[in-house]
Each structure stands twice: as structure tokens, then as C-alpha cells.
Design a protein around this motif. Structure first.
Motif, short mmCIF file in Angstrom:
data_model
loop_
_atom_site.label_atom_id
_atom_site.label_comp_id
_atom_site.label_asym_id
_atom_site.label_seq_id
_atom_site.Cartn_x
_atom_site.Cartn_y
_atom_site.Cartn_z
N GLU A 1 36.40 -61.87 -25.34
CA GLU A 1 35.55 -61.04 -25.63
C GLU A 1 35.10 -61.12 -26.62
O GLU A 1 35.72 -61.90 -27.72
CB GLU A 1 36.99 -59.53 -25.87
CG GLU A 1 35.93 -58.53 -26.08
CD GLU A 1 34.23 -57.93 -25.70
OE1 GLU A 1 33.15 -57.77 -26.71
OE2 GLU A 1 34.30 -57.50 -24.22
N GLN B 1 31.29 -64.09 -34.88
CA GLN B 1 32.40 -64.22 -36.14
C GLN B 1 33.33 -65.57 -36.15
O GLN B 1 33.77 -65.30 -34.88
CB GLN B 1 32.83 -62.32 -36.12
CG GLN B 1 31.89 -61.95 -36.60
CD GLN B 1 32.16 -60.41 -37.09
OE1 GLN B 1 33.49 -59.94 -36.22
NE2 GLN B 1 31.40 -59.44 -37.18
N ALA C 1 36.14 -65.03 -32.84
CA ALA C 1 35.35 -65.07 -31.69
C ALA C 1 35.27 -66.08 -31.75
O ALA C 1 35.39 -67.37 -29.88
CB ALA C 1 34.33 -64.10 -31.52
N THR D 1 32.74 -58.97 -28.71
CA THR D 1 31.52 -58.39 -29.38
C THR D 1 32.71 -58.38 -31.26
O THR D 1 33.82 -58.53 -31.36
CB THR D 1 32.86 -56.92 -29.11
OG1 THR D 1 32.14 -56.71 -27.88
CG2 THR D 1 31.64 -55.41 -30.10
N PRO D 2 31.56 -58.45 -32.20
CA PRO D 2 32.20 -58.62 -33.61
C PRO D 2 33.06 -57.44 -34.20
O PRO D 2 32.79 -56.27 -33.95
CB PRO D 2 31.10 -58.33 -34.14
CG PRO D 2 29.44 -58.64 -33.14
CD PRO D 2 30.03 -58.58 -31.95
N ARG D 3 33.61 -58.04 -34.57
CA ARG D 3 35.11 -56.65 -35.21
C ARG D 3 35.14 -55.95 -36.64
O ARG D 3 35.42 -55.34 -36.79
CB ARG D 3 36.63 -57.50 -35.56
CG ARG D 3 36.97 -58.00 -33.75
CD ARG D 3 38.21 -58.37 -34.35
NE ARG D 3 39.08 -58.95 -32.51
CZ ARG D 3 39.84 -58.40 -31.80
NH1 ARG D 3 40.52 -57.64 -33.29
NH2 ARG D 3 39.95 -58.68 -30.80
N LEU D 4 33.75 -57.07 -37.14
CA LEU D 4 33.38 -56.39 -38.80
C LEU D 4 31.95 -56.37 -38.50
O LEU D 4 31.27 -57.19 -37.62
CB LEU D 4 33.69 -58.61 -39.87
CG LEU D 4 35.25 -58.68 -39.36
CD1 LEU D 4 34.92 -59.92 -40.41
CD2 LEU D 4 36.28 -57.39 -40.48
N LYS D 5 32.01 -55.06 -39.67
CA LYS D 5 30.64 -54.87 -40.31
C LYS D 5 30.19 -55.00 -41.26
O LYS D 5 30.90 -54.67 -42.35
CB LYS D 5 30.43 -53.37 -39.88
CG LYS D 5 29.39 -52.91 -39.60
CD LYS D 5 28.79 -51.07 -39.13
CE LYS D 5 27.70 -50.35 -39.80
NZ LYS D 5 28.14 -49.10 -39.44
#
Length: 197
Positions: A158, A41, A44, A160-164
Motif C-alpha cells: 500500500e 514517500q 512506501a 498511499t501517502p501518509r504525510l501531507k
């Protein structure tokens, strides 16, 4: 002629290396591939680029204005904020003059020119330049150029996606047009059916 070295960078899956090889065939001196299978994203990507900016210390960071997958138009601005660098967005013309860079950008009322001290972050508009053609000799030379592969973990980032993404839907299909006999029928349809007048 203003740059001493051009480094192409891409973040993502292994296929990104093809794009980087093309960038080197067009003229980049070397490339860095941040290899990850995680869905990246904008934040990131900005953090990954910030780690590379800290390591490489470029005079100018040039990014596209928005990605073709999510059209977010956020990464360049986030990178400038994280790296505490001046920024210019939607550049249609870039001129380097010593330690300054002059960026022309299109705005609603015409053109705006900004002067930034370097290092700086610039996001580009479509009209900035016309890429060189890729020639066979340059494709062969690009295979010998340096392409470094690093992981987000090696850069200490890091990702890791923060949004879904909850849902993606296509827009409604456009209805068929209607022919009208005369202007009176058109006005009647616009007034009573479309309710636009």
C-alpha cells in the motif's frame, strides 16, 4: 568482480525507465521498474524495496543516501529495519570479502570502518565511486536487456501517502552587501546593526 548479477530498481512514473536503461548501459544486468503515479514517500519506497528484496534475495542492497526531491535520507534505514538486515550509511568505500562487507564512512572525526555480514543494506556517499561513461554500443545493448515492470498492487504494498505537504516556501532573498570605509565602521555596523558582536 564480486557481483554475479546487478539489478537496478526504480519506483515511480513511466519516465523512470529512461534512468533504468541508463543504469543498464552503465553495467546493470537487468532492471525492475515499480510503476506508480502516486507520490511516493520514503516509507512506501522502503516497503516496495522490501518486497523486491524478499523476492530477489540480493546479497547487497545499495541505495543513494537521499533522494533529490525531498532530501529525506530515510529510505535505506527504513528498508534495513523492515528487512531486518544490517546497515551502513554514507559509505565512501565498500569492499566485499567472502560473506562480509567492509564499509568505510566519513564521520566528523575522520573515517569509520564497519564490518557487516551479508546480506546487508548500504547507503552511499557522493565519493563512493565514479560512474562509467555511457557508450553508444552499451546503450544499444541496454535496449535488449530485461526490464520488468511491476505495480505496488502486484507486490502487495500500500503506497498511499501518509504525510501531507501543507506549504513549501522559498527562503528569503539575501540582501545586498554594504561597503564600509574602514575597520571602525565595520565594527560599528556589526555591533549596532547586525548585533553579532
Amino acid at each position: 568482480g564480486a557481483a554475479t548479477e546487478v539489478i537496478a530498481v526504480s519506483c515511480g512514473v513511466a519516465q523512470c525507465q529512461e534512468t533504468l536503461r541508463t543504469a543498464m548501459a552503465i553495467g546493470a544486468d537487468r532492471a525492475i521498474h515499480v510503476l506508480t503515479d502516486v507520490e511516493l514517500q520514503p516509507l512506501a519506497v522502503a516497503k516496495l524495496l522490501k518486497a523486491l528484496v524478499d523476492k530477489e534475495q540480493p546479497g547487497l542492497v545499495i541505495l543513494g543516501k537521499q533522494a533529490i526531491d525531498d532530501d529525506a535520507n530515510q529510505t535505506g534505514q527504513m528498508l534495513a529495519a523492515l528487512a531486518k538486515l544490517p546497515q551502513a550509511t554514507f559509505a565512501s568505500k565498500v569492499e566485499v570479502a567472502g560473506e562480509k562487507v567492509h564499509v568505510t564512512r566519513e564521520i566528523d572525526g575522520g573515517l569509520e570502518t564497519l564490518a557487516l555480514s551479508m546480506p546487508a543494506v548500504i547507503t552511499t556517499d557522493l565519493r563512493l565511486n565514479e560512474p562509467r561513461y555511457v557508450t553508444l554500443p552499451n546503450i544499444m545493448k541496454a535496449k535488449k536487456k530485461q526490464l520488468d515492470t511491476v505495480t505496488p498492487e502486484e507486490l502487495g504494498v500500500e503506497v498511499t501517502p501518509r504525510l501531507k505537504t501543507l506549504k513549501v516556501a522559498e527562503p528569503a532573498k539575501r540582501g545586498a552587501g554594504v561597503k564600509v570605509a574602514d575597520v571602525a565602521a565595520l565594527v560599528e555596523k556589526l555591533k549596532n546593526e547586525a548585533k553579532v558582536i
